[in-house]
Design a protein around this motif. Structure first.
Motif, PDB file in Angstrom:
ATOM      1  N   VAL B 155      62.117 -10.102 -33.634  1.00  0.00           N
ATOM      2  CA  VAL B 155      62.203  -8.757 -34.200  1.00  0.00           C
ATOM      3  C   VAL B 155      62.277  -7.753 -33.061  1.00  0.00           C
ATOM      4  CG1 VAL B 155      61.132  -9.112 -36.465  1.00  0.00           C
ATOM      5  CG2 VAL B 155      59.692  -8.786 -34.470  1.00  0.00           C
ATOM      6  N   VAL B 156      62.752  -6.559 -33.382  1.00  0.00           N
ATOM      7  CA  VAL B 156      62.965  -5.550 -32.336  1.00  0.00           C
ATOM      8  C   VAL B 156      62.354  -4.217 -32.741  1.00  0.00           C
ATOM      9  CG1 VAL B 156      64.707  -4.180 -31.096  1.00  0.00           C
ATOM     10  CG2 VAL B 156      65.071  -6.635 -31.454  1.00  0.00           C
ATOM     11  N   ARG B 157      61.522  -3.687 -31.872  1.00  0.00           N
ATOM     12  CA  ARG B 157      60.982  -2.333 -32.043  1.00  0.00           C
ATOM     13  C   ARG B 157      61.131  -1.639 -30.703  1.00  0.00           C
ATOM     14  NH1 ARG B 157      55.554  -4.116 -35.551  1.00  0.00           N
ATOM     15  NH2 ARG B 157      56.769  -5.243 -37.103  1.00  0.00           N
ATOM     16  N   TRP B 158      61.872  -0.546 -30.716  1.00  0.00           N
ATOM     17  CA  TRP B 158      62.265   0.062 -29.459  1.00  0.00           C
ATOM     18  C   TRP B 158      61.119   0.832 -28.799  1.00  0.00           C
ATOM     19  CZ3 TRP B 158      66.680  -1.836 -27.818  1.00  0.00           C
ATOM     20  CH2 TRP B 158      67.149  -1.380 -26.598  1.00  0.00           C
ATOM     21  N   GLU B 159      60.129   0.113 -28.327  1.00  0.00           N
ATOM     22  CA  GLU B 159      58.946   0.726 -27.715  1.00  0.00           C
ATOM     23  C   GLU B 159      59.338   1.440 -26.422  1.00  0.00           C
ATOM     24  OE1 GLU B 159      56.148   0.665 -29.180  1.00  0.00           O
ATOM     25  OE2 GLU B 159      56.219  -1.041 -30.571  1.00  0.00           O
ATOM     26  N   MET B 160      58.737   2.588 -26.187  1.00  0.00           N
ATOM     27  CA  MET B 160      59.056   3.352 -24.981  1.00  0.00           C
ATOM     28  C   MET B 160      58.334   2.767 -23.762  1.00  0.00           C
ATOM     29  SD  MET B 160      61.379   5.590 -25.173  1.00  0.00           S
ATOM     30  CE  MET B 160      62.388   4.876 -26.482  1.00  0.00           C
ATOM     31  N   ARG B 161      57.041   2.434 -23.950  1.00  0.00           N
ATOM     32  CA  ARG B 161      56.302   1.827 -22.841  1.00  0.00           C
ATOM     33  C   ARG B 161      56.035   0.378 -23.193  1.00  0.00           C
ATOM     34  NH1 ARG B 161      51.324   5.001 -20.659  1.00  0.00           N
ATOM     35  NH2 ARG B 161      51.600   3.323 -19.154  1.00  0.00           N
ATOM     36  N   THR B 162      56.574  -0.524 -22.408  1.00  0.00           N
ATOM     37  CA  THR B 162      56.451  -1.934 -22.754  1.00  0.00           C
ATOM     38  C   THR B 162      55.593  -2.669 -21.724  1.00  0.00           C
ATOM     39  OG1 THR B 162      58.458  -2.497 -21.551  1.00  0.00           O
ATOM     40  CG2 THR B 162      58.712  -1.935 -23.875  1.00  0.00           C
ATOM     41  N   ARG B 163      54.952  -3.768 -22.201  1.00  0.00           N
ATOM     42  CA  ARG B 163      54.209  -4.670 -21.319  1.00  0.00           C
ATOM     43  C   ARG B 163      54.437  -6.096 -21.788  1.00  0.00           C
ATOM     44  NH1 ARG B 163      48.207  -3.193 -20.205  1.00  0.00           N
ATOM     45  NH2 ARG B 163      48.673  -4.690 -18.572  1.00  0.00           N
ATOM     46  N   LEU B 164      54.652  -6.980 -20.849  1.00  0.00           N
ATOM     47  CA  LEU B 164      54.967  -8.371 -21.174  1.00  0.00           C
ATOM     48  C   LEU B 164      53.997  -8.921 -22.218  1.00  0.00           C
ATOM     49  CD1 LEU B 164      55.734  -9.553 -17.533  1.00  0.00           C
ATOM     50  CD2 LEU B 164      57.392  -9.321 -19.397  1.00  0.00           C
ATOM     51  N   PHE B 165      54.523  -9.498 -23.252  1.00  0.00           N
ATOM     52  CA  PHE B 165      53.808 -10.095 -24.382  1.00  0.00           C
ATOM     53  C   PHE B 165      53.092  -9.069 -25.275  1.00  0.00           C
ATOM     54  CE2 PHE B 165      53.598 -14.031 -21.609  1.00  0.00           C
ATOM     55  CZ  PHE B 165      54.505 -14.743 -22.368  1.00  0.00           C
ATOM     56  N   LEU B 166      52.480  -8.032 -24.690  1.00  0.00           N
ATOM     57  CA  LEU B 166      51.660  -7.127 -25.492  1.00  0.00           C
ATOM     58  C   LEU B 166      52.494  -6.138 -26.288  1.00  0.00           C
ATOM     59  CD1 LEU B 166      48.888  -6.428 -22.867  1.00  0.00           C
ATOM     60  CD2 LEU B 166      48.710  -7.842 -24.929  1.00  0.00           C
ATOM     61  N   ARG B 167      53.591  -5.708 -25.678  1.00  0.00           N
ATOM     62  CA  ARG B 167      54.410  -4.687 -26.328  1.00  0.00           C
ATOM     63  C   ARG B 167      55.786  -4.776 -25.696  1.00  0.00           C
ATOM     64  NH1 ARG B 167      52.578  -0.489 -29.307  1.00  0.00           N
ATOM     65  NH2 ARG B 167      50.453  -0.904 -28.638  1.00  0.00           N
ATOM     66  N   THR B 168      56.692  -5.450 -26.384  1.00  0.00           N
ATOM     67  CA  THR B 168      58.040  -5.587 -25.851  1.00  0.00           C
ATOM     68  C   THR B 168      59.022  -5.169 -26.937  1.00  0.00           C
ATOM     69  OG1 THR B 168      57.921  -7.933 -26.496  1.00  0.00           O
ATOM     70  CG2 THR B 168      57.587  -7.410 -24.163  1.00  0.00           C
TER      71      THR B 168
END
Lengths: 494, 494
Positions: B155-168
């Protein structure tokens, strides 16, 4: 369901319609609200899962590991490998924006024009480019090689005419991408993997395949050699069921992936890629099924044995189900999957039709007389032969049937396929056999792309492969009359 | 590697940097060329595969089947469920075109402006809409219910601030979507699945979690109730690790999914959805790891035992590896995965560091003296305790250690978590504990969204959950002083 089954188009009347109806009625898949994308329903997905699990085990046993690479590929990546961009279909899903917003006029949501990507992203149609861009950072020395990665993923190719499983805009597949220190090792890998596919097709799907090289015009864009397994469907059309590509150093050069070899010299890395997809589901369905529905090879059947009680009273139902449960426990102990269908809202005949439609390899029915006589009625799906057998030794009999049915449907498909390979030496005969008989045509070809394309334009037949086991034989090209050193296999195909 | 390990930031110095470096250096994942999307590397994927396999088995044991629904969702679908469109983040990847073409000016490829979609497609951020649009055709009567489907998907959610595994931007997950005839059955399903997640987290990941209800402001958009498992990371921040939603009839009404119930009346269908994602990888890493690297629970470790020979001569190496192979065969027979690392280009100390970094639960080293004495040096990763043990009984010892380590790291995480739940009764104390200690704060809350939001704005702390096992207790809201009947858990979170 009984009505639905009656409505199934006969395969002789309209093979294409028979196929589409069967896929839907057997609960394998259906079209979705999104053009060209399918919904894989639980029964269909259960078969795909079995394929996945077996293949995954085979990949691991041959030294491969799974990994996962991004769904999106920057547009510019596609331009980097010249043949890849030239040859690969341009029908791709393109992501241009990354945000929606509420319509200022209150009409639902709209795409936010302020959220335009600087560079468009392509939903992967295949992943060579993004993976080789990644491998660049993984490889410095020969000690980092080989890299033997596979990924299970969804891919998107914006096909204009789609058919469930055979050609859909989105499909599921695995793609292996390997990196090697030498040309020889990469070629050996590509061969190893096409043989894994052959093994899977023949021994799990009961699907006989011809293994060979693709002709230059049918090669994967960016490959130096494409190996293929080609199967024959019951309507005489071929279906490419899996491919394995020797990519030479093309992608390494495009993405500048170099390594220091044992001699201390820098060189580009050698590559392969290989894949099979949910298209295999189409091959499985079309290779074996009949006018009563699916015929599944036991090794891939989600339900291997179904048990249907034939009863008059609640008490009788209870007694029969108890007997079935005892047998089921013994079958399950041998690794055979069983379903007891004790639904009380449909009649046994309805259930029989339903499980024939779903291709369950063995059906057991038990009624009052069977209870008395310690017998059971057994029907095998592949032949629809019905016999009353003793409950003594039933488990061993069913176990043996699993092997027999697996082999029998292979043999049936193999005999048909063999009967459909026709040697042809003239252009007139070529066209006649193609139109009147179909199947594979073994014929001489002068080896040029021009001739290949001209034959395709004239007949819609393509070179399916130059078989591994082809014998050298002097002859003349059926189209140009120029000299040829071996026959190749032509066919119309899916 | 030894150098790389030395470079690992200490978790006390900078927890966030320690985490990022650890993920990369242990070979779990890395950032990709596509903003916000990660590459999951083979070692990381092997852990995810184990999670997948265990969860998938649990889902099937609770009666669920897998299926697959389209990657794309027509834009208009998002507007159909009012709360869903209001509450769900609008940061989505939007497909607007379906074809590329060669740039007429010869500069690679461009998007074909003639190939614009009539309606934009959204890359699924979650699939309730497309699935309920599909279920409409699957459900007519109560006999078609329940539908208990799960899908494994990206799935894809265009997060502005990403972190490996936690928020991509892209992540892997499973999403269960079930349909029921009654409200009670759907609520029971949502509870059943959050308990499956709890079971998985605690008994497989060794991750203690608190199970409870989300407060209204933290609920999934479109849910009537969201259940959650909340874990605590070593830096005192909470991490939502899985959610299960009771969706009421909201999606059935939005997509007009009605059924005829047992009484012959039409009603809307009741729904749940539930999911966990590759975020669990982040939870696993942050809950147990230390300054030497990962600490993996044996049940999810791709390699459970590593064997390192300490040798001076080729002959000695051969002899030690032979002895190791004999032990490895016995361990494998007990289902324990083993790697013998006989590489000759790196020293034992380097290997020790590498497997500590990778979190392998047990390390065995054998040298010349061990060969003579029939001993082996054993180091367990969780405590780093080193002891020399006899080769007699070694297999039983290692087998026992698998259980001991699994339990020990759970206990360690549990004790820490318990020590980090602080009862607080005033606003000043709330702020002080949050800043100085962190962890969960058990406090009274007046039950309103306004207060919840005000506390979040003031402190960045949110209500993580209203625990299932909370006791009724009269008190005053720490923020407004209004009456409250139970404490809830606040925390800052990932």
């Amino acid at each position: 369901m009984a009505k639905e089954l009656k409505d199934l188009t006969k395969s002789d009347d309209n093979y294409s319609r028979w196929y589409n109806e069967l896929v839907v009625k057997a609960g394998l898949a259906e079209t979705s609200a999104v053009r060209g994308c399918m919904v894989i329903k639980p029964y269909g997905y259960a078969i795909w899962e079995k394929m996945h699990d077996v293949l995954d085990k085979m990949f691991k046993e041959t030294g491969h590991q799974n990994a996962y690479f991004p769904l999106f590929i920057p547009k510019s990546f596609f331009s980097k490998e010249a043949h890849h961009v030239e040859g690969f279909a341009k029908e791709c899903a393109v992501v241009t924006h990354y945000r929606l917003k509420n319509d200022p006029h209150g009409n639902g949501i709209v795409v936010d024009p302020d959220a335009k990507l600087e560079e468009e992203l392509i939903v992967r149609p295949t992943s060579e480019t993004i993976i080789w861009n990644t491998y660049k950072n993984w490889i410095q020395s020969y000690r980092d090689l080989p890299i033997l990665c596979n990924q299970w993923a969804n891919v998107v190719r914006w096909e204009m005419r789609t058919r469930l499983f055979l050609r859909t805009a989105e499909f599921l597949w695995q793609e292996g991408h390997t990196a090697h220190a030498t040309r020889e090792e990469a070629i050996a890998e590509a061969e190893k993997m096409i043989n894994v596919y052959r093994d899977f097709a023949e021994n799990w799907m009961s699907l006989p395949v011809i293994v060979g090289h693709k002709s230059p015009n049918e090669r994967f864009a960016g490959a130096e050699d494409t190996l293929t397994i080609e199967a024959l469907m019951q309507d005489g059309k071929a279906l490419q069921s899996g491919t394995s590509h020797f990519l030479g150093q093309n992608f390494a050069k495009a993405f500048d992936v170099q390594f220091v070899n044992k001699e201390g010299k820098r060189d580009y890395v050698w590559a392969t890629s290989w894949g099979v997809s949910t298209r295999l589901m189409g091959a499985l369905i079309m290779a074996h099924s009949d006018n009563n529905g699916l015929v599944l090879p036991p090794k891939l059947a989600p339900i291997q044995v179904v048990m249907v009680p034939i009863y008059k009273t609640e008490e009788q139902l209870k007694a029969i189900v108890e007997r079935f449960e005892a047998i089921a426990a013994q079958l399950k102990a041998k690794g055979i999957s069983v379903k007891i269908d004790d639904r009380d809202n449909v009649r046994p005949g309805f259930k029989f039709s339903e499980y024939e439609l779903k291709g369950v390899p063995v059906r057991l029915a038990m009624g009052g007389r069977d209870m008395e006589n310690n017998t059971v009625e057994l029907v095998r799906r592949d032949t629809l032969e019905k016999e009353t057998v003793s409950q003594e030794g039933l488990v061993e009999l069913v176990e043996k049937l699993m092997t027999d049915i697996q082999q029998n449907i292979f043999k049936k498909a193999y005999d048909y396929r063999q009967s459909m390979i026709t040697k042809v030496d003239t252009w007139e005969e070529f066209k006649r056999v193609l139109d009147e008989k179909g199947g594979f045509i073994s014929a001489h070809w002068d080896g040029t792309v021009e001739t290949e394309v001209a034959i395709k334009d004239a007949t819609k037949a393509t070179i399916r492969c130059i078989p591994f086991d082809v014998e050298e034989e002097e002859g003349k090209c059926i189209f140009t009359g120029k000299p040829s050193h071996r026959r190749v296999l032509f066919a119309r195909s899916y």
